[in-house]
Design a protein around this motif. Structure first.
Motif: not given
Length: 409
Positions: A240-241, A194-200, A184-192, A230-235
């Motif tokens: 997505t993965l 961040e898209a879910v809103g968990l970049d912080e 895998n690639d950590r940079r791709l994982l970061r994109e995923i 939140s359970s919604e973001k976890v789901e």
């Protein structure tokens, strides 16, 4: 004054400390064989063997991106006048050294200190004990050997390809040719993420995702929710993965995905490799491609690593590219033992028994003959042994693993 007779009858435990182990002769022979196979494979590919101390400065260890390993550091108290206990003192202030928990941080310090004397790029490997204060269990120890291979100074994907092929070649020579490489690639994982809103909380999420193969999807869900996600973001994240596993790298429109595809294509010509979007690797210092080699026999990874381009900035301003991988040495040993593995080309083990000094020279000549033929020969005294009990001696040596037992007449 009357002196006490007798001796101290206090008994000590014969067990080694929890999480450590004694190595018996047969096991030592296997461990040395595995080391030799790895060593010869790496040297043949142009890698240089190095060695670093088991002790490191505690500042380096505690200020690293070592993930959960930071909680597992064995810290060493200061000595002599430096150790001044006082009320309200932080225990960490009383420590200046620590036992290394991996070989990557020591390698980075080693390279920063000696880079002017090293090749560029520098291809290195080392094997040595590391220490982690974790709960001992099957396959997990507090003291264990790691076997690392690294390339420092190469920012191209050739470094990843070389590392993966070299490690896979060594494992193949040890009988693990059917293992699978996950990448895998950590940079791709970061994109995923961040898209879910968990970049912080990227690193926090990664620490939980890294446990996916150990605690399962439900366990990861519960851990992330317990961390306030939140359970919604976890789901959404886990779905997505899962979807990306099916869609593959073509669903990413980025240079990182293209480079990852090239690595998979090059390595895949010789070895089984697959894209795994849920692969994380626990160390926070990884900056790009990350990978593991999985053995279905063990039910877990037997090697892992990735690119860590920023780790050397702890010692200097410039960022130096680096990529490395570690073989799970103890896991390899356990699998081979479970298989009943026999070291190939191993000579016979011969016991030569001598009952008289006058026969010693003849015994030595016989032993030398066996040794020159590639066997192992040991001379043992049977001086004073009753002739009627010689057969029992022979049986005892046979049970100890000697193939031939010879009595010199």
């Amino acid at each position: 004054m009357e002196l006490k007779k007798g001796i101290d009858t206090m008994k000590f435990s014969t067990l080694p400390p929890k999480g450590t182990f004694d190595v018996l002769p047969n096991d030592m022979e296997l461990r040395n064989y595995v080391k030799d196979v790895i060593r010869h494979t790496y040297i043949s590919r142009g890698f240089n063997e190095i060695e670093t101390p088991m002790l490191e400065n505690i500042d380096l260890m505690t200020n690293s991106d070592g993930g959960e390993n930071l909680r597992l550091i064995f810290k060493i108290l200061k000595r002599g006048e430096k150790l001044e206990l006082g009320e309200g003192v932080n225990p960490d202030d009383l420590c200046d050294l620590a036992l290394r928990f991996d070989l990557t941080l020591p390698l980075s310090r080693y390279y920063a200190k000696n880079r002017n004397e090293l090749e560029n790029p520098f291809k290195a490997f080392q094997m040595g004990y590391v220490f982690r204060a974790e709960r001992p269990q099957k396959g997990r120890y507090r003291q264990f050997i790691q076997s690392d291979i690294d390339i420092i100074g190469d920012d191209s994907i050739f470094a990843e390809i070389t590392i993966l092929k070299t490690v896979a070649l060594a494992l193949g020579k040890l009988g693990f040719s059917n293992s699978r490489i996950k990448i895998n690639d950590r940079r791709l994982l970061r994109e995923i993420i961040e898209a879910v809103g968990l970049d912080e909380i990227f690193e926090t999420v990664c620490i939980s995702l890294d446990k996916l193969d150990k605690i399962g999807e439900q366990g990861v869900k519960e851990e992330l929710i317990g961390k306030g996600v939140s359970s919604e973001k976890v789901e959404i994240l886990l779905t997505t993965l899962t979807n990306l596993k099916t869609k593959g790298l073509q669903s990413f429109d980025s240079i990182y995905a293209k480079e990852l595809a090239q690595i998979i294509e090059a390595v895949g010509r010789d070895y089984n490799i697959e894209f795994e979007p849920s692969l994380v690797r626990g160390m926070g210092y990884y900056t790009g491609p990350i990978f593991e080699i999985v053995s279905d026999e063990f039910g877990s990874s037997i090697a892992g690593g990735g690119r860590y381009d920023n780790l050397l900035t702890k010692f200097q301003k410039e960022s130096i590219p680096a990529v490395g991988m570690s073989i799970g040495f103890e896991r390899i040993i356990q699998i081979l033992k479970d298989r009943g593995f026999q070291i190939p080309g191993k000579g016979k083990k011969v016991a030569i028994l001598v009952g008289e000094y006058e026969k010693l020279e003849k015994a030595e000549e016989l032993a030398q003959k066996y040794i020159e033929e590639g066997h192992i020969a040991s001379i043992f005294s049977i001086v004073g042994v009753n002739p009627n009990k010689i057969s029992k001696k022979i049986s005892a040596f046979t049970k100890q693993g000697f193939h031939d037992v010879i009595v010199v007449q």
